[in-house]
Write an enzyme that holds these catalytic residues in place. Sequence first.
Site, PDB file in Angstrom:
ATOM      1  N   CYS A   6      41.323  26.554 -13.623  1.00  0.00           N
ATOM      2  CA  CYS A   6      40.807  27.238 -12.424  1.00  0.00           C
ATOM      3  C   CYS A   6      41.833  28.156 -11.776  1.00  0.00           C
ATOM      4  O   CYS A   6      41.476  29.007 -10.961  1.00  0.00           O
ATOM      5  CB  CYS A   6      40.318  26.219 -11.395  1.00  0.00           C
ATOM      6  SG  CYS A   6      38.966  25.223 -12.000  1.00  0.00           S
ATOM      7  N   HIS A  48      40.130  29.598  -4.356  1.00  0.00           N
ATOM      8  CA  HIS A  48      39.326  29.063  -5.460  1.00  0.00           C
ATOM      9  C   HIS A  48      38.150  28.292  -4.867  1.00  0.00           C
ATOM     10  O   HIS A  48      38.307  27.504  -3.938  1.00  0.00           O
ATOM     11  CB  HIS A  48      40.201  28.155  -6.326  1.00  0.00           C
ATOM     12  CG  HIS A  48      39.425  27.419  -7.372  1.00  0.00           C
ATOM     13  ND1 HIS A  48      38.472  28.041  -8.154  1.00  0.00           N
ATOM     14  CD2 HIS A  48      39.437  26.114  -7.751  1.00  0.00           C
ATOM     15  CE1 HIS A  48      37.947  27.148  -8.971  1.00  0.00           C
ATOM     16  NE2 HIS A  48      38.500  25.971  -8.743  1.00  0.00           N
ATOM     17  N   ASN A  72      31.631  25.620  -8.753  1.00  0.00           N
ATOM     18  CA  ASN A  72      32.983  25.923  -9.220  1.00  0.00           C
ATOM     19  C   ASN A  72      32.891  26.643 -10.567  1.00  0.00           C
ATOM     20  O   ASN A  72      32.531  26.030 -11.575  1.00  0.00           O
ATOM     21  CB  ASN A  72      33.769  24.610  -9.337  1.00  0.00           C
ATOM     22  CG  ASN A  72      35.194  24.807  -9.823  1.00  0.00           C
ATOM     23  OD1 ASN A  72      35.552  25.889 -10.292  1.00  0.00           O
ATOM     24  ND2 ASN A  72      35.990  23.767  -9.727  1.00  0.00           N
TER      25      ASN A  72
HETATM   26  N1  ACO Z   1      25.705  12.020  -6.534  1.00  0.00           N
HETATM   27  C1  ACO Z   1      25.654  10.845  -5.851  1.00  0.00           C
HETATM   28  N2  ACO Z   1      26.688  10.004  -5.793  1.00  0.00           N
HETATM   29  C2  ACO Z   1      27.811  10.350  -6.444  1.00  0.00           C
HETATM   30  C3  ACO Z   1      27.924  11.555  -7.173  1.00  0.00           C
HETATM   31  C4  ACO Z   1      26.801  12.397  -7.196  1.00  0.00           C
HETATM   32  N3  ACO Z   1      26.803  13.572  -7.856  1.00  0.00           N
HETATM   33  N4  ACO Z   1      29.166  11.629  -7.694  1.00  0.00           N
HETATM   34  C5  ACO Z   1      29.820  10.515  -7.312  1.00  0.00           C
HETATM   35  N5  ACO Z   1      28.999   9.742  -6.558  1.00  0.00           N
HETATM   36  C6  ACO Z   1      29.290   8.466  -5.937  1.00  0.00           C
HETATM   37  C7  ACO Z   1      30.462   7.764  -6.565  1.00  0.00           C
HETATM   38  O1  ACO Z   1      30.037   7.040  -7.711  1.00  0.00           O
HETATM   39  C8  ACO Z   1      30.931   6.875  -5.445  1.00  0.00           C
HETATM   40  O2  ACO Z   1      30.074   5.740  -5.387  1.00  0.00           O
HETATM   41  P1  ACO Z   1      30.699   4.299  -5.052  1.00  0.00           P
HETATM   42  O3  ACO Z   1      31.270   4.423  -3.686  1.00  0.00           O
HETATM   43  O4  ACO Z   1      29.510   3.414  -5.142  1.00  0.00           O
HETATM   44  O5  ACO Z   1      31.741   4.063  -6.104  1.00  0.00           O
HETATM   45  C9  ACO Z   1      30.663   7.710  -4.185  1.00  0.00           C
HETATM   46  O6  ACO Z   1      29.702   8.715  -4.584  1.00  0.00           O
HETATM   47  C10 ACO Z   1      31.878   8.384  -3.631  1.00  0.00           C
HETATM   48  O7  ACO Z   1      32.546   9.034  -4.695  1.00  0.00           O
HETATM   49  P2  ACO Z   1      33.923   9.716  -4.479  1.00  0.00           P
HETATM   50  O8  ACO Z   1      34.454  10.195  -5.786  1.00  0.00           O
HETATM   51  O9  ACO Z   1      34.786   8.840  -3.648  1.00  0.00           O
HETATM   52  O10 ACO Z   1      33.485  10.983  -3.603  1.00  0.00           O
HETATM   53  P3  ACO Z   1      34.399  12.047  -2.923  1.00  0.00           P
HETATM   54  O11 ACO Z   1      34.105  12.096  -1.484  1.00  0.00           O
HETATM   55  O12 ACO Z   1      35.841  11.949  -3.344  1.00  0.00           O
HETATM   56  O13 ACO Z   1      33.831  13.396  -3.547  1.00  0.00           O
HETATM   57  C11 ACO Z   1      34.284  15.019  -5.226  1.00  0.00           C
HETATM   58  C12 ACO Z   1      33.892  13.582  -4.941  1.00  0.00           C
HETATM   59  C13 ACO Z   1      33.233  15.948  -4.692  1.00  0.00           C
HETATM   60  C14 ACO Z   1      34.400  15.183  -6.741  1.00  0.00           C
HETATM   61  C15 ACO Z   1      35.656  15.330  -4.556  1.00  0.00           C
HETATM   62  O14 ACO Z   1      36.572  14.296  -4.815  1.00  0.00           O
HETATM   63  C16 ACO Z   1      36.228  16.627  -5.000  1.00  0.00           C
HETATM   64  O15 ACO Z   1      35.696  17.679  -4.742  1.00  0.00           O
HETATM   65  N6  ACO Z   1      37.403  16.601  -5.661  1.00  0.00           N
HETATM   66  C17 ACO Z   1      38.029  17.794  -6.127  1.00  0.00           C
HETATM   67  C18 ACO Z   1      37.418  18.164  -7.429  1.00  0.00           C
HETATM   68  C19 ACO Z   1      37.799  19.561  -7.800  1.00  0.00           C
HETATM   69  O16 ACO Z   1      37.961  20.411  -6.963  1.00  0.00           O
HETATM   70  N7  ACO Z   1      37.969  19.837  -9.052  1.00  0.00           N
HETATM   71  C20 ACO Z   1      38.393  21.162  -9.376  1.00  0.00           C
HETATM   72  C21 ACO Z   1      38.440  21.318 -10.738  1.00  0.00           C
HETATM   73  S1  ACO Z   1      39.440  22.735 -11.002  1.00  0.00           S
HETATM   74  C22 ACO Z   1      39.590  23.031 -12.687  1.00  0.00           C
HETATM   75  O17 ACO Z   1      40.646  23.389 -13.137  1.00  0.00           O
HETATM   76  C23 ACO Z   1      38.438  22.801 -13.571  1.00  0.00           C
END
Ligand code: ACO
Length: 327
Positions: free
Chosen positions: A119, A254, A284
């Site tokens: 990214c 980003h 993204n």
């Molecule tokens: N729908 C419903 N529930 C979900 C989903 C979904 N799509 N995905 C995860 N959950 C659940 C999880 O299983 C978890 O359930 P649990 O509490 O029963 O275990 C709960 O939701 C909370 O999950 P978390 O992972 O703690 O959620 P968080 O608030 O951290 O959000 C997210 C997750 C959106 C992925 C966040 O952490 C994030 O944006 N991180 C950065 C990711 C990113 O920017 N990546 C960039 C990639 S860049 C590249 O180079 C490709």
Amino acid sequence: MSLSSASAFAILGTGSLAPDRVVTNDDLAKLVNTSDEWIQTRTGIRERRLAGPGDTTTGLAAGAARAALADAGIDPAAIDLLIVATCTPDLPMPATASLVQTALGLPSTTACFDLNAACTGFVYALDTAWALLASGRYRHALVIGAEKMSSALDWTDRTTCVLFGDGAGAVVLGPAPAGSGIVATKLGAIPGTSELLLIPGGGSSPLAPDAPRHIKMKGKEVFKFAVRAMDEVCRDLLTPRGLAPTDVALVVPHQANLRIIHAIAEYLELPHDRFFANVDRYGNTSAASIPLALDEAGKAGRLRRGDLVLLVAFGAGLTYGGALVRW
Ligand code: ACO
């Protein structure tokens, strides 16, 4: 870490292209156990564009590049350097840049290569192109970020498949009109963090011949890194030049997650509207996200001649990078 400044080169034009197919959160809730409410609250994403059967990384890249060339008023024959930032190339070999060169009819004197910093790829490619232009060996560069992220997703994994989209953005770099130009860039990467965000399979590693060819991510750790790294990059680009965050007219970050964008705004003590965001409509798009956002920001009248614009990104590696540009 590279920190560079000195410039007589500017972004002369921008362009973008995304697939026609719009996929909403409700559409995804038919595939995996998720909801529009969860996705919007956690990420700010409402919908994304996903490739149809005819869409390729090369096709998206070439479409964005044509638009950027037209916007810059530059003849394709003048392009002597082409860099495509992508982590989802059509083929392992040749580089997507070679396929784009053919699609655009660029001359055989154009240097063409791909760059993968996930990214952060577009910012890495911008820095690389700027350095090569500044060397005096090239005069006009096409820098493209293009991704077909849908090809790298596990459509049964709700923790990743809701986050990404497909698309491309491009810029033309060339000799700067008076008063404009790239001011500074900063790139870096954190050793020992590859396990936080990766596609384990599909490469040549003998260690994981059957590993999945899909994105695996530790979202919470990546989130924390993203906010800290992007805040630091912004300050490292501004502070040594006697600039404050308030001197920046627009930050184009980003587009991974609206909560990440808002967290950086709070760290830098800037209002949310100082950040351009279109993650709600594209998700993204990895290396495509900044040039796609930049193109939309320009078309929306958010980039005015003389403005200081800050581009900032993070991605797999883990990598980070930023570019300060006088528009
Ligand atoms: N729908 C419903 N529930 C979900 C989903 C979904 N799509 N995905 C995860 N959950 C659940 C999880 O299983 C978890 O359930 P649990 O509490 O029963 O275990 C709960 O939701 C909370 O999950 P978390 O992972 O703690 O959620 P968080 O608030 O951290 O959000 C997210 C997750 C959106 C992925 C966040 O952490 C994030 O944006 N991180 C950065 C990711 C990113 O920017 N990546 C960039 C990639 S860049 C590249 O180079 C490709």
